[in-house]
Design a protein around this motif. Sequence first.
Motif, mmCIF file in Angstrom:
data_model
loop_
_atom_site.group_PDB
_atom_site.id
_atom_site.type_symbol
_atom_site.label_atom_id
_atom_site.label_comp_id
_atom_site.label_asym_id
_atom_site.label_seq_id
_atom_site.Cartn_x
_atom_site.Cartn_y
_atom_site.Cartn_z
ATOM 1 N N THR A 1 0.633 -1.212 0.346
ATOM 2 C CA THR A 1 0.180 -0.227 0.040
ATOM 3 C C THR A 1 0.993 1.094 0.318
ATOM 4 O OG1 THR A 1 -1.745 -1.156 1.339
ATOM 5 C CG2 THR A 1 -1.332 1.219 1.179
ATOM 6 N N GLY A 2 1.838 0.907 0.546
ATOM 7 C CA GLY A 2 2.620 2.669 0.726
ATOM 8 C C GLY A 2 3.479 3.059 -0.261
ATOM 9 N N THR A 3 3.724 1.978 -0.904
ATOM 10 C CA THR A 3 5.077 1.930 -2.415
ATOM 11 C C THR A 3 3.674 2.427 -3.589
ATOM 12 O OG1 THR A 3 6.089 -0.109 -1.785
ATOM 13 C CG2 THR A 3 6.039 0.329 -3.834
ATOM 14 N N THR A 4 1.970 1.867 -3.878
ATOM 15 C CA THR A 4 0.979 1.524 -4.649
ATOM 16 C C THR A 4 1.013 3.431 -4.293
ATOM 17 O OG1 THR A 4 0.554 0.032 -4.463
ATOM 18 C CG2 THR A 4 -1.186 1.989 -4.952
ATOM 19 N N MET A 5 1.101 4.694 -2.627
ATOM 20 C CA MET A 5 0.728 5.317 -2.375
ATOM 21 C C MET A 5 1.532 6.507 -3.185
ATOM 22 S SD MET A 5 -1.803 5.609 0.721
ATOM 23 C CE MET A 5 -3.748 5.444 1.121
ATOM 24 N N LEU A 6 2.807 5.329 -2.969
ATOM 25 C CA LEU A 6 3.629 6.483 -3.482
ATOM 26 C C LEU A 6 4.514 7.616 -5.318
ATOM 27 C CD1 LEU A 6 6.983 6.026 -0.714
ATOM 28 C CD2 LEU A 6 5.371 8.209 -0.932
ATOM 29 N N ALA A 7 3.936 5.877 -5.196
ATOM 30 C CA ALA A 7 3.876 5.455 -7.380
ATOM 31 C C ALA A 7 3.322 6.271 -8.036
ATOM 32 C CB ALA A 7 3.665 4.656 -7.868
ATOM 33 N N THR A 8 1.874 6.569 -7.317
ATOM 34 C CA THR A 8 0.785 7.694 -7.345
ATOM 35 C C THR A 8 1.387 8.481 -6.897
ATOM 36 O OG1 THR A 8 -0.980 5.857 -6.319
ATOM 37 C CG2 THR A 8 -1.482 7.854 -6.886
ATOM 38 N N TYR A 9 1.751 9.384 -5.554
ATOM 39 C CA TYR A 9 1.907 10.747 -6.031
ATOM 40 C C TYR A 9 2.600 11.036 -7.256
ATOM 41 C CZ TYR A 9 4.336 14.776 -3.834
ATOM 42 O OH TYR A 9 4.545 15.643 -3.413
ATOM 43 N N THR A 10 3.851 10.022 -6.856
ATOM 44 C CA THR A 10 5.123 10.694 -7.773
ATOM 45 C C THR A 10 4.525 11.214 -9.615
ATOM 46 O OG1 THR A 10 5.665 8.085 -8.523
ATOM 47 C CG2 THR A 10 6.845 9.803 -6.651
ATOM 48 N N ALA A 11 3.648 10.117 -9.958
ATOM 49 C CA ALA A 11 3.356 9.657 -11.454
ATOM 50 C C ALA A 11 2.043 11.328 -11.719
ATOM 51 C CB ALA A 11 1.713 8.230 -11.720
ATOM 52 N N SER A 12 1.827 11.604 -10.408
ATOM 53 C CA SER A 12 0.694 13.297 -10.470
ATOM 54 C C SER A 12 1.486 14.498 -10.208
ATOM 55 C CB SER A 12 -0.400 13.478 -9.722
ATOM 56 O OG SER A 12 0.726 13.454 -7.906
ATOM 57 N N ARG A 13 2.848 14.024 -10.471
ATOM 58 C CA ARG A 13 3.547 15.252 -10.191
ATOM 59 C C ARG A 13 4.010 15.906 -11.797
ATOM 60 N NH1 ARG A 13 2.773 17.768 -6.315
ATOM 61 N NH2 ARG A 13 1.085 16.856 -6.493
ATOM 62 N N PRO A 14 4.275 17.142 -11.379
ATOM 63 C CA PRO A 14 4.335 17.393 -12.872
ATOM 64 C C PRO A 14 5.983 16.872 -13.405
ATOM 65 C CG PRO A 14 4.783 19.219 -11.262
ATOM 66 C CD PRO A 14 4.174 18.250 -10.928
ATOM 67 N N ARG A 15 5.582 17.504 -15.193
ATOM 68 C CA ARG A 15 7.244 16.516 -15.728
ATOM 69 C C ARG A 15 7.524 15.228 -15.401
ATOM 70 N NH1 ARG A 15 7.698 21.325 -14.574
ATOM 71 N NH2 ARG A 15 8.961 21.048 -12.355
ATOM 72 N N VAL A 16 6.869 14.288 -14.606
ATOM 73 C CA VAL A 16 6.988 13.475 -14.658
ATOM 74 C C VAL A 16 6.353 12.463 -15.569
ATOM 75 C CG1 VAL A 16 6.558 11.026 -13.277
ATOM 76 C CG2 VAL A 16 7.533 13.257 -11.699
ATOM 77 N N ARG A 17 7.098 11.733 -16.550
ATOM 78 C CA ARG A 17 6.405 10.707 -17.651
ATOM 79 C C ARG A 17 7.132 9.374 -17.268
ATOM 80 N NH1 ARG A 17 8.467 12.633 -23.217
ATOM 81 N NH2 ARG A 17 10.751 12.193 -22.366
ATOM 82 N N ARG A 18 5.632 8.290 -16.757
ATOM 83 C CA ARG A 18 6.159 7.150 -16.994
ATOM 84 C C ARG A 18 5.414 6.605 -17.079
ATOM 85 N NH1 ARG A 18 7.632 5.627 -10.536
ATOM 86 N NH2 ARG A 18 8.125 3.833 -11.960
#
Length: 452
Positions: free
Chosen positions: A206-223
């Motif tokens: 759950t922690g990893t998924t939430m952090l991945a969701t957070y980073t994917a929403s940041r500007p200029r992050v393309r994943r």
Amino acid sequence: MDTLQARFRDKASEMLQATPTIVVALGRGPMFTIETCYFAGTSDEISCIVKPNPAIVEAVRDDAQVAFAVNQGFPKQMLQGTGRAFFLGGLDRYPHIREQVLAKMPEAAPFLTTIRNLGVLQILPDQIALTDDANLGLGPRPVYIPEASRALPDRRGRWLLATGWTSWFLVLIPVLVAIMLALHAPVEVAWAWCLPLFIAALLFQTGTTMLATYTASRPRVRRSSLLGTSRALLDGLLPARQVFWAGLLCLAGGVLLGLLMVAQRGMPVLLLGVIGVLGGLVYAGWPARVPWHVSDEVAIFVGLGPVAMLGSWYVLTGVFGLTPVLLSLAVGSLAAALLHAVRLPTVTDDTKARIRTAAAWLEWEGARRLYYALMGVPYLLLFGLLLADRLPGWTWLVFLCVPLTGRALLSVRRADPEQLQELAGLDTQTAYTYAAFGLLLGLGLLLGYLTS
């Protein structure tokens, strides 16, 4: 939509069309700000023209929830509402919005032509309260709730979405297989650790998924796509910082349980735990993105294979062995195949966008062969263990999921690299294979123990 709601909608749109400016309150804490904007739109979608202020963009990206008000004739005629806001970009990209604003308010022309780099803030209302009476707004206020808002999950559902609960089976299956395999362990087993193992695994996932969701929403992050992540932040359903800190809290809880296991079993558990945490952070892309094409696949393979399964086995038994090592590689291989299946349909788009994935790096033919290998290796490992008499005969049950695997492989075999949208269901097929493989393996180990 019922008649009353349709009337409220039309009245709200009428007030919006008749009023040139809107007051928007956005942001939390130090980012809180109130802006008065020219706007265009209806009760279902409002487009505001905002000044080139980075604070506005950052406030909306941190928390999309906003409040707004339109004053047509205070206190008798006014409109108030809440909704989700998204910064769309520069006004130059949306000339129709400029035209709509000028048609409603020609006096806005000097503002729109003098100030450069104006932006567009889109608001999707969740609800709108109307005041249109002669009682100074003291009577009951009709509330319009757009159809799109009705379809949104409630707050509990939004947080459940952010946890990535649909991917929990990914980490529960390796732990389950390790527990079933421990039934055949030649040493004394610490069964009291079964429940803590499940809890720690869920916290890490759950922690990893939430952090991945957070980073994917940041500007200029393309994943490219990730397992378990959702659009909870991209759709403005939750504040980004809350999801970020919730993810860190889950990881901290998993680490705390892991330290208790280290106290029980020593340095091997600590080493596996450190590898698991680092792999989770690499997969989440926080605090920094690892610029390696296969980093996500390696993180999934190691995290759901050797770390989750072999680590659980060692916590329960205190020893290593060839059988748990090979089975952990089999489970990890299928987990990596699932992530690879998610990304195969988008390999062309990822390559054009220069998004670093294993599929984009290997290109279509190489990516297809990698999928074949990841799906086939687990059966070869299991077959070898059965021939070596290291597993009970009941584990032949695992081969009942060969038709599922064959269907997925056949889909990839028949796929046209120019029409990869045909592989849109490959991730589901691979997920069924992963789940069936793990559950049948666990069932075979349990039946082998009960009949021995």
